[in-house]
Design a protein around this motif. Structure first.
Motif, PDB file in Angstrom:
ATOM      1  N   LEU A  56       0.825  -0.990   0.047  1.00 55.31           N
ATOM      2  CA  LEU A  56      -0.159   0.013   0.021  1.00 55.31           C
ATOM      3  C   LEU A  56       1.162   1.127  -0.159  1.00 55.31           C
ATOM      4  N   VAL A  57       1.845   1.143   0.633  1.00 55.14           N
ATOM      5  CA  VAL A  57       3.165   2.032   1.249  1.00 55.14           C
ATOM      6  C   VAL A  57       4.033   2.621  -0.887  1.00 55.14           C
ATOM      7  N   LEU A  58       4.068   1.275  -0.923  1.00 55.70           N
ATOM      8  CA  LEU A  58       4.710   1.858  -1.886  1.00 55.70           C
ATOM      9  C   LEU A  58       3.455   1.681  -3.561  1.00 55.70           C
ATOM     10  N   THR A  59       2.303   1.367  -3.142  1.00 57.98           N
ATOM     11  CA  THR A  59       1.804   1.949  -4.334  1.00 57.98           C
ATOM     12  C   THR A  59       1.262   3.351  -4.454  1.00 57.98           C
ATOM     13  N   GLY A  60       1.359   4.510  -2.668  1.00 58.73           N
ATOM     14  CA  GLY A  60       1.038   5.279  -3.096  1.00 58.73           C
ATOM     15  C   GLY A  60       1.811   6.126  -3.190  1.00 58.73           C
ATOM     16  N   LEU A  61       2.973   5.806  -3.101  1.00 62.42           N
ATOM     17  CA  LEU A  61       4.608   6.868  -3.365  1.00 62.42           C
ATOM     18  C   LEU A  61       5.147   6.941  -4.583  1.00 62.42           C
ATOM     19  N   GLY A  62       4.668   4.960  -5.264  1.00 61.77           N
ATOM     20  CA  GLY A  62       4.917   5.568  -6.289  1.00 61.77           C
ATOM     21  C   GLY A  62       3.725   4.689  -8.152  1.00 61.77           C
ATOM     22  N   LEU A  63       2.564   5.764  -7.115  1.00 65.41           N
ATOM     23  CA  LEU A  63       1.121   5.776  -8.337  1.00 65.41           C
ATOM     24  C   LEU A  63       1.474   5.210  -9.481  1.00 65.41           C
ATOM     25  N   SER A  64       1.869   6.363 -10.489  1.00 69.05           N
ATOM     26  CA  SER A  64       2.309   6.318 -11.702  1.00 69.05           C
ATOM     27  C   SER A  64       2.547   5.086 -12.734  1.00 69.05           C
ATOM     28  N   ALA A  65       3.923   4.785 -11.250  1.00 68.01           N
ATOM     29  CA  ALA A  65       4.976   3.973 -12.125  1.00 68.01           C
ATOM     30  C   ALA A  65       4.090   2.073 -12.099  1.00 68.01           C
ATOM     31  N   LEU A 135      -4.753   9.917  -1.734  1.00 66.90           N
ATOM     32  CA  LEU A 135      -3.078   9.838  -1.475  1.00 66.90           C
ATOM     33  C   LEU A 135      -1.713  10.112  -2.067  1.00 66.90           C
ATOM     34  N   GLN A 136      -2.012   9.501  -3.495  1.00 68.38           N
ATOM     35  CA  GLN A 136      -0.764  10.319  -4.291  1.00 68.38           C
ATOM     36  C   GLN A 136       0.026  11.344  -3.878  1.00 68.38           C
ATOM     37  N   GLY A 137       1.171  11.544  -3.635  1.00 72.38           N
ATOM     38  CA  GLY A 137       1.505  12.336  -3.784  1.00 72.38           C
ATOM     39  C   GLY A 137       1.454  13.406  -2.080  1.00 72.38           C
ATOM     40  N   ARG A 138       0.506  12.703  -0.847  1.00 71.98           N
ATOM     41  CA  ARG A 138       0.326  13.077   0.400  1.00 71.98           C
ATOM     42  C   ARG A 138       0.778  12.242   1.108  1.00 71.98           C
ATOM     43  N   THR A 139       2.437  12.409   1.506  1.00 69.68           N
ATOM     44  CA  THR A 139       3.215  11.842   1.951  1.00 69.68           C
ATOM     45  C   THR A 139       2.798  10.922   3.796  1.00 69.68           C
ATOM     46  N   LEU A 140       2.525  11.508   3.941  1.00 68.40           N
ATOM     47  CA  LEU A 140       1.989  12.218   5.460  1.00 68.40           C
ATOM     48  C   LEU A 140       0.466  11.385   5.591  1.00 68.40           C
ATOM     49  N   GLU A 141      -0.387  11.973   4.640  1.00 66.99           N
ATOM     50  CA  GLU A 141      -1.350  11.133   5.238  1.00 66.99           C
ATOM     51  C   GLU A 141      -1.566   9.557   4.523  1.00 66.99           C
ATOM     52  N   LEU A 142      -0.885   9.388   3.897  1.00 69.33           N
ATOM     53  CA  LEU A 142      -0.540   7.922   3.437  1.00 69.33           C
ATOM     54  C   LEU A 142      -0.256   6.990   4.194  1.00 69.33           C
ATOM     55  N   LEU A 143       0.732   7.323   4.837  1.00 65.90           N
ATOM     56  CA  LEU A 143       1.246   6.791   6.086  1.00 65.90           C
ATOM     57  C   LEU A 143       0.621   6.521   7.087  1.00 65.90           C
ATOM     58  N   GLN A 144       0.091   7.838   7.596  1.00 62.70           N
ATOM     59  CA  GLN A 144      -1.006   7.440   8.651  1.00 62.70           C
ATOM     60  C   GLN A 144      -2.293   6.375   7.958  1.00 62.70           C
ATOM     61  N   PHE A 145      -2.589   6.702   6.743  1.00 61.21           N
ATOM     62  CA  PHE A 145      -3.554   5.721   6.318  1.00 61.21           C
ATOM     63  C   PHE A 145      -3.091   4.565   6.672  1.00 61.21           C
ATOM     64  N   SER A 146      -1.724   4.360   5.760  1.00 63.18           N
ATOM     65  CA  SER A 146      -1.449   2.688   5.696  1.00 63.18           C
ATOM     66  C   SER A 146      -1.048   2.401   7.315  1.00 63.18           C
ATOM     67  N   THR A 147      -1.050   3.452   8.044  1.00 63.82           N
ATOM     68  CA  THR A 147      -1.041   2.453  10.019  1.00 63.82           C
ATOM     69  C   THR A 147      -2.842   2.020  10.394  1.00 63.82           C
ATOM     70  N   LEU A 148      -3.200   3.092   9.861  1.00 59.18           N
ATOM     71  CA  LEU A 148      -4.875   2.414  10.160  1.00 59.18           C
ATOM     72  C   LEU A 148      -5.071   1.220   9.633  1.00 59.18           C
ATOM     73  N   TYR A 149      -4.609   1.204   8.374  1.00 57.03           N
ATOM     74  CA  TYR A 149      -4.943  -0.069   8.367  1.00 57.03           C
ATOM     75  C   TYR A 149      -4.223  -1.608   8.392  1.00 57.03           C
ATOM     76  N   CYS A 150      -3.192  -1.085   8.563  1.00 58.48           N
ATOM     77  CA  CYS A 150      -2.226  -2.002   9.057  1.00 58.48           C
ATOM     78  C   CYS A 150      -3.233  -2.709  11.013  1.00 58.48           C
ATOM     79  N   VAL A 151      -3.362  -1.737  11.325  1.00 55.62           N
ATOM     80  CA  VAL A 151      -4.105  -2.499  12.454  1.00 55.62           C
ATOM     81  C   VAL A 151      -5.089  -3.286  12.315  1.00 55.62           C
ATOM     82  N   ILE A 152      -6.049  -2.426  11.017  1.00 56.36           N
ATOM     83  CA  ILE A 152      -7.816  -3.099  11.035  1.00 56.36           C
ATOM     84  C   ILE A 152      -7.396  -4.502  10.349  1.00 56.36           C
ATOM     85  N   CYS A 153      -6.152  -4.373   9.804  1.00 55.30           N
ATOM     86  CA  CYS A 153      -6.149  -5.355   8.645  1.00 55.30           C
ATOM     87  C   CYS A 153      -5.551  -6.726   9.731  1.00 55.30           C
ATOM     88  N   PHE A 154      -4.377  -6.449   9.937  1.00 59.24           N
ATOM     89  CA  PHE A 154      -4.583  -7.857  11.510  1.00 59.24           C
ATOM     90  C   PHE A 154      -5.003  -7.942  11.959  1.00 59.24           C
TER      91      PHE A 154
END
Length: 207
Positions: A56-65, A135-154
């Protein structure tokens, strides 16, 4: 603060719905807990959670690629992922039905992480989440969303381990457990075949 301005409830519901939905990862967790106890799939759960979060993090950081990945590479990932799912499905079909059986495979951390990266549905979920919440290009928000997703996913996929463990009290004979193992194994095999059908056909056409 950016965190307080994020749509936390929709994000949480998005993560929960995808984490709780039946799929190959959750069926493997269910069957592992059924055959080996609630603690047995913990490493797989951790690997699947962290694997998806990293994706999720890597996808958000490099969405175009990510969107520009060649179709042939995605098809190859699909086929490899299907092969892994087939392995677990076949193991369940062979399981005898006794508790703590050695016939049903116990997946580990790296298998959980790799299965997420080999699952096109996980890629689609990541792309959808990044696009849906802009979330593309919004690194802080992406990391916050990923943290939230990590807890809920587990918690979400871990719930399938609890379900599998609780099922053992109803499956009090080897015959009943063997029937459920066969059902879960068949479901995994069908999922794997459906996952690989179109990609394999495209790969064969190209070759």
């Amino acid at each position: 603060m950016p965190f307080l301005s994020m749509p936390l409830l929709p994000m949480a519901l998005f993560a929960a719905s995808l984490s709780l939905a039946p799929g190959p990862v959750n069926l493997i967790i269910l069957s592992t807990a059924l055959n080996h106890g609630v603690r047995a799939p913990l490493r797989f759960i951790t690997g699947a959670t962290l694997g998806f979060t990293a994706l999720l993090v890597l996808t958000g950081l490099g969405l175009s690629a990510t969107q520009a990945l060649a179709q042939s590479w995605m098809d190859l990932l699909s086929c490899i992922g299907a092969a892994v799912i087939l392995y677990f499905g076949y193991g369940l079909l062979r399981a005898e039905g006794t508790l703590d059986t050695h016939d049903a495979p116990i997946p580990g951390f790296w298998q959980g992480a790799a299965l997420q990266w080999l699952n096109p549905k996980a890629w689609i979920a990541c792309l959808s989440g990044v696009a849906l919440f802009n979330l593309q290009g919004r690194t802080l928000e992406l990391l916050q969303f990923s943290t939230l997703y990590c807890v809920i996913c587990f918690c979400g996929i871990g719930a399938w381990a609890v379900l599998g463990h609780n099922l053992t009290r109803w499956l009090d004979t080897a015959r009943k457990r063997r029937a459920l193992n066969a059902t879960l194994g068949t479901c995994l095999i069908l999922l794997a075949l459906s996952l690989a059908a179109a990609p394999a056909q495209r790969l064969l056409t190209v070759s």
